[in-house]
Design a protein around this motif. Structure first.
Motif, mmCIF file in Angstrom:
data_model
loop_
_atom_site.group_PDB
_atom_site.id
_atom_site.type_symbol
_atom_site.label_atom_id
_atom_site.label_comp_id
_atom_site.label_asym_id
_atom_site.label_seq_id
_atom_site.Cartn_x
_atom_site.Cartn_y
_atom_site.Cartn_z
ATOM 1 N N ALA A 143 69.876 9.059 52.373
ATOM 2 C CA ALA A 143 70.799 10.067 52.927
ATOM 3 C C ALA A 143 71.661 10.676 51.834
ATOM 4 C CB ALA A 143 71.682 9.456 54.012
ATOM 5 N N GLY A 144 71.057 10.854 50.669
ATOM 6 C CA GLY A 144 71.795 11.457 49.579
ATOM 7 C C GLY A 144 72.703 10.513 48.833
ATOM 8 N N PRO A 163 73.013 6.337 59.095
ATOM 9 C CA PRO A 163 72.749 7.167 60.276
ATOM 10 C C PRO A 163 72.467 8.633 59.973
ATOM 11 C CG PRO A 163 75.066 6.550 60.168
ATOM 12 C CD PRO A 163 74.372 5.733 59.155
ATOM 13 N N HIS A 164 72.958 9.148 58.841
ATOM 14 C CA HIS A 164 72.745 10.569 58.582
ATOM 15 C C HIS A 164 71.435 10.860 57.874
ATOM 16 C CE1 HIS A 164 77.319 11.602 58.795
ATOM 17 N NE2 HIS A 164 76.876 11.006 59.873
ATOM 18 N N THR A 165 70.569 9.863 57.763
ATOM 19 C CA THR A 165 69.283 10.092 57.104
ATOM 20 C C THR A 165 68.443 11.049 57.921
ATOM 21 O OG1 THR A 165 69.436 7.773 56.508
ATOM 22 C CG2 THR A 165 67.379 8.871 55.988
ATOM 23 N N SER A 166 67.843 12.037 57.231
ATOM 24 C CA SER A 166 67.036 13.008 57.980
ATOM 25 C C SER A 166 65.677 12.405 58.323
ATOM 26 C CB SER A 166 66.843 14.265 57.148
ATOM 27 O OG SER A 166 66.062 13.967 56.015
ATOM 28 N N VAL A 167 64.996 13.050 59.219
ATOM 29 C CA VAL A 167 63.719 12.525 59.722
ATOM 30 C C VAL A 167 62.677 12.462 58.611
ATOM 31 C CG1 VAL A 167 61.829 13.045 61.285
ATOM 32 C CG2 VAL A 167 64.169 13.285 62.070
ATOM 33 N N GLU A 168 62.687 13.474 57.740
ATOM 34 C CA GLU A 168 61.696 13.481 56.642
ATOM 35 C C GLU A 168 61.953 12.340 55.670
ATOM 36 O OE1 GLU A 168 63.505 16.154 57.414
ATOM 37 O OE2 GLU A 168 62.002 17.371 58.424
ATOM 38 N N ASP A 169 63.242 12.119 55.368
ATOM 39 C CA ASP A 169 63.579 11.010 54.459
ATOM 40 C C ASP A 169 63.170 9.690 55.055
ATOM 41 O OD1 ASP A 169 66.698 12.039 52.793
ATOM 42 O OD2 ASP A 169 64.572 12.546 52.504
ATOM 43 N N ALA A 183 67.404 4.830 61.804
ATOM 44 C CA ALA A 183 68.753 5.182 61.329
ATOM 45 C C ALA A 183 69.754 4.702 62.363
ATOM 46 C CB ALA A 183 68.869 6.697 61.155
ATOM 47 N N THR A 185 73.832 2.429 62.983
ATOM 48 C CA THR A 185 75.124 2.017 62.444
ATOM 49 C C THR A 185 75.362 0.566 62.773
ATOM 50 O OG1 THR A 185 76.345 2.516 64.451
ATOM 51 C CG2 THR A 185 76.066 4.298 62.866
ATOM 52 N N SER A 190 80.129 2.033 61.634
ATOM 53 C CA SER A 190 80.241 2.052 60.183
ATOM 54 C C SER A 190 78.895 2.394 59.571
ATOM 55 C CB SER A 190 80.701 0.673 59.689
ATOM 56 O OG SER A 190 80.503 0.575 58.304
ATOM 57 N N GLU A 191 78.936 3.233 58.515
ATOM 58 C CA GLU A 191 77.677 3.679 57.927
ATOM 59 C C GLU A 191 77.193 2.774 56.823
ATOM 60 O OE1 GLU A 191 78.963 8.244 58.719
ATOM 61 O OE2 GLU A 191 79.402 7.277 56.816
ATOM 62 N N MET B 1 75.724 16.014 50.680
ATOM 63 C CA MET B 1 74.257 16.093 50.615
ATOM 64 C C MET B 1 73.822 17.549 50.594
ATOM 65 S SD MET B 1 71.749 14.122 53.128
ATOM 66 C CE MET B 1 70.223 14.814 53.668
ATOM 67 N N GLN B 18 64.975 19.530 55.886
ATOM 68 C CA GLN B 18 65.566 18.294 56.380
ATOM 69 C C GLN B 18 65.922 18.444 57.845
ATOM 70 O OE1 GLN B 18 65.878 15.749 54.426
ATOM 71 N NE2 GLN B 18 65.752 16.586 52.371
ATOM 72 N N THR B 19 65.289 17.636 58.686
ATOM 73 C CA THR B 19 65.666 17.625 60.100
ATOM 74 C C THR B 19 66.637 16.495 60.314
ATOM 75 O OG1 THR B 19 63.302 17.828 60.349
ATOM 76 C CG2 THR B 19 64.617 17.953 62.353
ATOM 77 N N ILE B 20 67.700 16.808 60.980
ATOM 78 C CA ILE B 20 68.649 15.724 61.257
ATOM 79 C C ILE B 20 68.051 14.824 62.319
ATOM 80 C CG2 ILE B 20 71.006 15.231 61.929
ATOM 81 C CD1 ILE B 20 71.069 16.993 59.621
ATOM 82 N N GLY B 21 68.048 13.567 62.020
ATOM 83 C CA GLY B 21 67.508 12.633 63.003
ATOM 84 C C GLY B 21 68.544 12.338 64.063
ATOM 85 N N VAL B 23 70.618 9.269 66.253
ATOM 86 C CA VAL B 23 70.928 7.837 66.316
ATOM 87 C C VAL B 23 71.450 7.544 67.712
ATOM 88 C CG1 VAL B 23 71.450 7.509 63.896
ATOM 89 C CG2 VAL B 23 73.209 8.328 65.415
ATOM 90 N N PRO B 34 73.988 12.284 64.534
ATOM 91 C CA PRO B 34 74.986 11.446 63.868
ATOM 92 C C PRO B 34 76.205 12.279 63.491
ATOM 93 C CG PRO B 34 73.143 11.891 62.416
ATOM 94 C CD PRO B 34 72.782 12.444 63.742
ATOM 95 N N ASN B 38 80.061 8.344 64.386
ATOM 96 C CA ASN B 38 78.861 7.730 64.953
ATOM 97 C C ASN B 38 79.036 7.277 66.385
ATOM 98 O OD1 ASN B 38 77.130 8.017 62.705
ATOM 99 N ND2 ASN B 38 78.301 6.420 61.693
#
Lengths: 243, 528
Positions: A143-144, A163-169, A183, A185, A190-191, B1, B18-21, B23, B34, B38
C-alpha cells in the motif's frame, strides 16, 4: 484459534512478541498473564522464550525469524545472543547481522518459504536472509509503505495486509507469496497489522481491542479454525509412512 | 501513495490502474471502502459524537415593540424572523464555542417554528477530525429561546410619549405663510423631518421636536441650506446622576428666517446698498434660497446677500405681495437687449401703464421703466407695487433724496384668464407634513385657504420654484372638454407640464418607493 490479549495495557502484542512455527519469543518485564496466555497455547508444542534484544522489550519488531533461523540486529548484546542460542532448538540457526536498518521486524516479513523486504535493504543482508531463513526474498511495498514488516503479517496459510492496499497490489503480492491475502485491520481499525498481532500456522495472538469482525477475518484468512498442532504432525506422519 | 503515483506518471512510466479494494468494517463487518478510521460511517458516528461540548440552547433577547434583538452589551439590531441576517446573528453566538472545540461550521438553516412559540430552531452541520485524519460531519439542532425585554428607546417612548430631547423652533415674522408652505414641500422632498417625534404649527412658525440632539442639529443645518436663517441654541438641565456623572439636557434651537420673501419690494439702507455695489435703493427680491437675490428694476443690476450679510444689515421689506395692485399695460418699448441673470431673462423696457381701478374712471397713467419687457405686451395685465399711492412708513425711503419710481411692476397677471376657467381642478397635487395645529390660536380658515391657493398658483407660474418640490399626479383629475372651447386666447394659462409630475402612490404611502421621473435632478433624497 486466535486469542486476544494485552501487554501492560497496550494492545500492540506484535511489538512485544515474535511467534513462529518452531519457537516463540516474548519480552520480559510484563505481567504473568501475558506469558500464561502464550504458555497455555504453546508450551507443550514449541518453546516460549523470554528475552530482551539490545536491552529493549520490543523484541517483535527488532528480530525476524521462521522455523529455520532467527536474525538479530547488531544492537543485540552477547548475553542475549548466547541466551537465545541456548534456548532455541538446534535446528534453528541464530545469527546477528550488521544492517543499518536495525528494526528487522519492521523491514522484513517472512514465513517458512518466502520473505518480503524493505526496498532499501543491503544486498548482503538479503543474502543472509535467504541463507539463514531458507527463503526466497522479494523487495516490495505494501500500500505504498516501504515498511513491509509492519503493514503485513503472513504465515504459510494466509496473510493480512494494510487495508488501503489496492486490488492489483493484493493480486501481485498473493502471486509472489503463494498464499491467499486479504486487506483488513486489527485492534479496532489500526492499520499497523504486524504490530497489532502475531501469527503462525495454527494460532494467532491479537490485541484486546480487536473486534469480532476483525477476529473472524483473521481466523478465516489464516485458516485457524481447523488448525491444531497435531494436524501438522499428522501430515508429517503421513509423508513418513508413504516413503 | 497518490503522490508517488503522480510523480511516476509525470515521468512517463507505465502505471497499473489501482482499484481500491474493500475491507470489512471493523465493528459491524459490512463491506466498505477503507478510510482513515477503517470503520463504516455509522459505526464511526456511534463511536464519536462530535457535537458534545457544543452549545445547544441559547437565549435571544427580543424587543416586542420594535422587533429588534439585543446584541450585547447595548446595541439593538432590527431583524426579521427567518432572514439571513438573523441566521448570521444566531451563528455568531455559536462561533466562539465551536472554535474552542475545534469543529468547523459547514452549513446552517432554519427549521420552521410557530412565531408565537418564542423559539428559533437552527439546524447546524459541523465537521471535525476524528481518529487519525478521518473527518466526520454531523448535524444537530440548536434551539434559541426568545426572551422578551423592551429595549431602551421603546421603554422611553412608552414611559412618556411626548418626550423630546431637542426642539427646533422655526419662525418668520411676516404676515403670510407662503415660506412655510414652500419649506414644507422641501422638507417632504428631502425627508429632513423623518426623525421628528412631533411637528406643531405655531403662530408665525412651526416647531419640530426630536429625540436626539444630533437630529435636531441636522435639521437646523438643512434649513440653513435652503433659507437665509439666523439660529441660536440653548440647553436646559433636566436631570443629573451624580454617581455616574450623567447629565440629561433638553436642547432648543431657535431659528429665525429672514422676513424678505420673493416679490417683495425693498428700500435698501445705505450700508446694504454699499455692500451690493450701490444698486438703487428700490430693489425687488427675485429669489430666496440660502441667499437673497435682489434686482434693481431700473438698471437690471443684481445683488446677492447671503444669510450672514443680511443679518448684519437687517432690513425689512417696504411692500409685500399683499399690496400688489393690478395694472393694465398700454404700451411697451424695449430699451435694452435680453439679459439673463441667474437663469431668468429680463428686458429693460419703458411702459405706459394705468391701474385697473383707474382704467375706466380717470386718465391717470404712469410712464415707468420695468424689467419685464420680455413678458409684457400691450393689453396685458400686470401686478406691481403702487409707490405713487402707497403710504409707507419707512425711514430709509424718507431719507432717500433721489428718484423713486412710481410703479414697480413685478409679474404678469393671469387673473383674467383664470377667472374664465373657473374652479378647474388641477392635474397635480402636493403632499403635506403631519402637523399638529395649536387650538389656542384663532385660525382664519378663509385666509389660510386663500394663501394656499395663492401658493399653488405661484407654483404653476414659476418652474424654478418647482425644482425642489415633488409634485404628484392627481388621480381624480379629468381634463374637461369645456376647456378646449375657450382655448382661443392665444396664451394658455401657465400650468404644470405632465412630465414634471411624479407617478402618485397612495396619499399615505412611504417615500422610499418614489420613482423620480424629473430630469435634471442630480440630487436625490437627502433622507436621514
Amino acid at each position: 484459534m486466535a486469542t486476544r490479549l494485552k501487554f501492560e495495557n497496550s494492545c500492540e502484542v506484535g511489538v512485544f512478541s515474535k511467534l513462529t512455527n518452531a519457537y516463540c519469543l516474548v519480552a520480559i518485564g510484563g505481567s504473568e498473564n501475558f506469558y500464561s496466555a502464550f504458555e497455555a497455547e504453546l508450551s507443550d508444542v514449541i518453546p516460549v522464550i523470554r528475552t530482551s534484544i539490545g536491552g529493549t522489550r520490543i523484541v517483535g519488531r527488532l528480530c525476524i525469524g521462521n522455523k529455520n533461523g532467527l536474525l538479530l540486529p547488531h544492537t543485540t548484546t552477547d548475553q542475549e545472543l548466547q541466551h537465545l542460542k541456548n534456548s532455541l532448538p538446534d535446528q534453528v540457526r541464530v545469527q546477528r547481522i550488521e544492517e543499518k536498518l536495525s528494526a528487522l521486524g519492521n523491514c522484513i516479513a517472512c514465513n517458512d518459504h518466502v520473505a518480503l523486504t524493505h526496498t532499501d535493504l543491503d544486498k548482503e543482508t538479503e543474502e543472509v536472509v535467504a541463507d539463514v531463513l531458507g527463503v526466497e526474498v522479494f523487495r516490495q511495498t505494501v500500500a505504498g509503505n516501504i515498511l513491509v514488516g509492519s503493514y503485513c503479517a503472513f504465515s504459510n496459510k494466509g496473510g493480512l495486509v494494510h487495508p488501503h492496499t489496492s486490488v492489483e497490489d493484493l493480486d501481485e503480492l498473493s502471486t509472489l507469496l503463494q498464499v491467499p491475502l486479504v486487506a483488513g485491520t486489527v485492534n479496532r481499525g489500526s492499520e499497523v497489522i504486524a504490530a497489532g498481532m502475531t501469527v503462525n500456522d495454527w494460532t494467532a495472538f491479537c490485541g484486546a481491542d480487536t473486534t469480532a469482525t476483525e477476529l473472524s477475518v483473521i481466523e478465516n484468512v489464516f485458516k485457524l479454525r481447523e488448525a491444531k498442532p497435531s494436524a501438522i504432525v499428522d501430515e508429517m506422519r503421513k509423508s513418513l509412512f508413504d516413503s | 501513495m497518490s503522490g508517488i503515483l503522480g510523480m511516476a506518471q509525470d515521468a512517463g512510466m507505465f502505471m497499473v490502474h489501482q482499484t481500491i479494494g474493500s475491507v470489512l468494517c471493523c465493528k459491524c463487518g459490512i463491506r466498505m471502502q477503507p478510510n482513515a478510521a477503517n470503520m463504516c460511517v455509522k459505526c464511526l458516528r456511534s463511536e464519536v459524537d462530535i457535537t458534545e461540548g457544543l452549545l445547544k440552547r441559547l437565549v435571544l433577547v427580543h424587543c416586542p415593540e420594535c422587533e429588534s434583538y439585543l446584541q450585547p452589551p447595548r446595541t439593538w439590531v432590527k431583524l426579521q424572523l427567518e432572514s439571513k441576517e438573523l441566521l448570521t446573528f444566531c451563528l455568531k453566538k455559536l462561533q466562539k464555542n465551536m472554535n474552542i472545540n475545534k469543529v468547523k461550521l459547514v452549513n446552517a438553516e432554519f427549521i420552521w417554528t410557530e412565531p408565537h412559540s418564542k423559539r428559533v430552531k437552527v439546524k447546524v452541520s459541523v465537521q471535525k477530525e476524528v481518529y487519525n485524519g478521518a473527518i466526520l460531519e454531523q448535524s444537530y439542532l440548536v434551539e434559541y429561546v426568545q426572551q422578551d425585554h423592551m429595549c431602551e428607546s421603546c421603554s422611553r417612548v412608552a414611559a412618556n410619549p411626548d418626550q423630546w430631547v431637542a426642539a427646533v423652533q422655526l419662525r418668520q415674522h411676516v404676515s403670510h405663510r407662503r415660506t412655510f408652505y414652500y419649506l414644507e414641500q422641501l422638507i417632504l422632498r428631502h425627508g429632513a423631518a423623518a426623525r421628528a417625534v412631533r411637528i406643531k404649527q405655531m403662530d408665525h412658525g412651526i416647531d419640530f421636536y426630536f429625540s436626539n440632539r444630533s437630529h435636531g442639529n441636522k435639521f437646523v443645518e438643512f434649513i440653513g441650506k435652503v433659507a437665509p436663517v439666523k439660529s441660536r441654541s440653548d440647553k436646559q438641565l433636566v436631570s443629573h446622576d451624580s454617581k455616574s456623572n450623567n447629565y440629561n439636557y433638553k436642547y432648543t434651537f431657535s431659528v429665525e428666517i429672514s422676513p424678505i420673501c420673493r416679490e417683495d419690494l425693498i428700500c435698501l439702507p445705505p450700508k446694504a446698498a454699499a455692500i451690493l455695489g450701490n444698486i438703487g435703493p428700490i430693489v425687488v427680491c427675485t429669489k430666496v434660497t440660502n441667499s437673497i437675490a435682489l434686482l434693481d428694476p431700473l438698471t437690471l443690476k443684481f445683488g446677492f446677500l447671503d444669510a450672514e450679510q443680511y443679518w448684519r444689515t437687517s432690513f425689512k421689506s417696504l411692500l409685500t405681495s399683499r399690496q400688489l395692485v393690478e395694472y393694465i399695460v398700454f404700451d411697451i418699448e424695449p430699451v435694452s437687449s435680453e439679459i439673463t441673470v441667474g437663469g431668468t431673462k429680463y428686458v429693460l423696457a419703458d411702459a405706459q401703464v394705468a391701474r385697473v381701478s383707474d382704467f375706466g374712471s380717470n386718465d391717470t397713467q404712469f410712464s415707468i421703466r420695468t424689467h419685464l419687457g420680455h413678458l409684457l405686451k400691450p393689453g396685458d395685465h400686470a401686478l406691481g407695487y403702487d409707490l405713487y399711492g402707497a403710504n409707507t412708513n419707512d425711514m430709509e425711503l424718507d431719507r432717500y433724496k433721489g428718484y423713486i419710481p412710481e410703479v414697480v411692476l413685478i409679474k404678469k397677471s393671469y387673473e383674467e384668464k383664470r377667472q374664465k376657467k373657473r374652479a378647474k381642478a388641477r392635474s397635480w397635487k402636493l403632499k403635506s407634513l403631519n402637523m399638529e395645529v395649536d387650538d389656542k390660536i384663532k385660525v382664519d380658515e378663509d385666509k389660510r385657504d386663500a394663501e394656499y391657493e395663492h401658493f399653488l398658483k405661484d407654483l404653476e407660474e414659476n418652474p424654478e420654484l418647482r425644482f425642489n418640490i415633488s409634485l404628484y399626479q392627481n388621480k381624480d383629475y379629468q381634463p374637461s372638454e369645456v376647456a378646449s372651447v375657450t382655448e382661443d386666447d392665444g396664451e394658455p394659462i401657465p400650468s404644470v407640464p405632465d412630465d414634471e409630475l411624479l407617478a402618485a402612490n397612495l396619499l399615505a404611502a412611504e417615500f422610499d418607493d418614489l420613482d423620480l421621473i424629473e430630469d435634471g435632478d442630480g440630487e436625490d433624497n437627502m433622507a436621514e
